[in-house]
Design a protein around this motif. Sequence first.
Motif, mmCIF file in Angstrom:
data_model
loop_
_atom_site.group_PDB
_atom_site.id
_atom_site.type_symbol
_atom_site.label_atom_id
_atom_site.label_comp_id
_atom_site.label_asym_id
_atom_site.label_seq_id
_atom_site.Cartn_x
_atom_site.Cartn_y
_atom_site.Cartn_z
ATOM 1 N N GLU A 83 0.867 -1.174 0.000
ATOM 2 C CA GLU A 83 0.000 0.000 0.000
ATOM 3 C C GLU A 83 0.903 1.223 0.000
ATOM 4 O O GLU A 83 1.869 1.280 0.750
ATOM 5 C CB GLU A 83 -0.901 0.032 1.240
ATOM 6 N N THR A 84 0.577 2.176 -0.828
ATOM 7 C CA THR A 84 1.364 3.401 -0.923
ATOM 8 C C THR A 84 0.435 4.594 -0.841
ATOM 9 O O THR A 84 -0.624 4.597 -1.457
ATOM 10 C CB THR A 84 2.122 3.445 -2.268
ATOM 11 N N SER A 85 0.828 5.594 -0.059
ATOM 12 C CA SER A 85 0.055 6.826 -0.015
ATOM 13 C C SER A 85 1.012 8.016 -0.032
ATOM 14 O O SER A 85 2.147 7.922 0.426
ATOM 15 C CB SER A 85 -0.848 6.878 1.225
ATOM 16 N N ASN A 86 0.516 9.100 -0.596
ATOM 17 C CA ASN A 86 1.317 10.311 -0.716
ATOM 18 C C ASN A 86 0.370 11.503 -0.714
ATOM 19 O O ASN A 86 -0.607 11.525 -1.459
ATOM 20 C CB ASN A 86 2.118 10.260 -2.015
ATOM 21 N N ILE A 87 0.650 12.461 0.135
ATOM 22 C CA ILE A 87 -0.186 13.656 0.220
ATOM 23 C C ILE A 87 0.659 14.878 -0.126
ATOM 24 O O ILE A 87 1.571 15.244 0.620
ATOM 25 C CB ILE A 87 -0.803 13.806 1.626
ATOM 26 N N LEU A 88 0.365 15.458 -1.283
ATOM 27 C CA LEU A 88 1.027 16.680 -1.757
ATOM 28 C C LEU A 88 2.547 16.586 -1.805
ATOM 29 O O LEU A 88 3.233 17.602 -1.792
ATOM 30 C CB LEU A 88 0.622 17.877 -0.891
ATOM 31 N N GLY A 89 3.098 15.399 -1.818
ATOM 32 C CA GLY A 89 4.546 15.259 -1.808
ATOM 33 C C GLY A 89 5.165 15.637 -0.476
ATOM 34 O O GLY A 89 6.372 15.664 -0.332
ATOM 35 N N ILE A 90 4.332 15.918 0.518
ATOM 36 C CA ILE A 90 4.828 16.323 1.833
ATOM 37 C C ILE A 90 4.995 15.106 2.734
ATOM 38 O O ILE A 90 5.998 14.944 3.410
ATOM 39 C CB ILE A 90 3.861 17.341 2.474
ATOM 40 N N TYR A 91 3.990 14.237 2.723
ATOM 41 C CA TYR A 91 4.014 13.044 3.568
ATOM 42 C C TYR A 91 3.764 11.822 2.693
ATOM 43 O O TYR A 91 2.825 11.798 1.908
ATOM 44 C CB TYR A 91 2.931 13.133 4.642
ATOM 45 N N ALA A 92 4.623 10.826 2.827
ATOM 46 C CA ALA A 92 4.460 9.599 2.052
ATOM 47 C C ALA A 92 4.644 8.397 2.972
ATOM 48 O O ALA A 92 5.431 8.443 3.924
ATOM 49 C CB ALA A 92 5.472 9.553 0.918
ATOM 50 N N LYS A 93 3.894 7.318 2.684
ATOM 51 C CA LYS A 93 4.008 6.091 3.473
ATOM 52 C C LYS A 93 3.925 4.895 2.539
ATOM 53 O O LYS A 93 3.105 4.856 1.640
ATOM 54 C CB LYS A 93 2.898 6.012 4.511
#
Length: 101
Positions: A83-93
């Motif tokens: 699973e990959t998530s990324n918010i605005l290039g600020i926070y990624a997991k």
Amino acid sequence: MTTVACAACALFLTSCAMVSAPASAFVYLNEKGPGAVTSNTLGNKVGTSEATSILGIVGLGDASINAAAKAAGIKKISHVDYETSNILGIYAKHTTIVYGE
């Protein structure tokens, strides 16, 4: 000229926390997908491991298959998902999910 420079800087800085994934998105990404499959039978154990990044400056965690297998005591891996998530290039997991017995 200032607008172009600001846009270039914003694009450069937001790419720091990007996570490697088949799909990409500039604003928000939440993706799940297959990682690998073996010939072992499906077990009843599930282990996870994860790594996070903030602006590409701070990166923490161990999202390896080995760490996920150890977390659940898996000796024979049947398959691996992610699973990959990324918010605005600020926070990624990035989370690795291992299934097996």
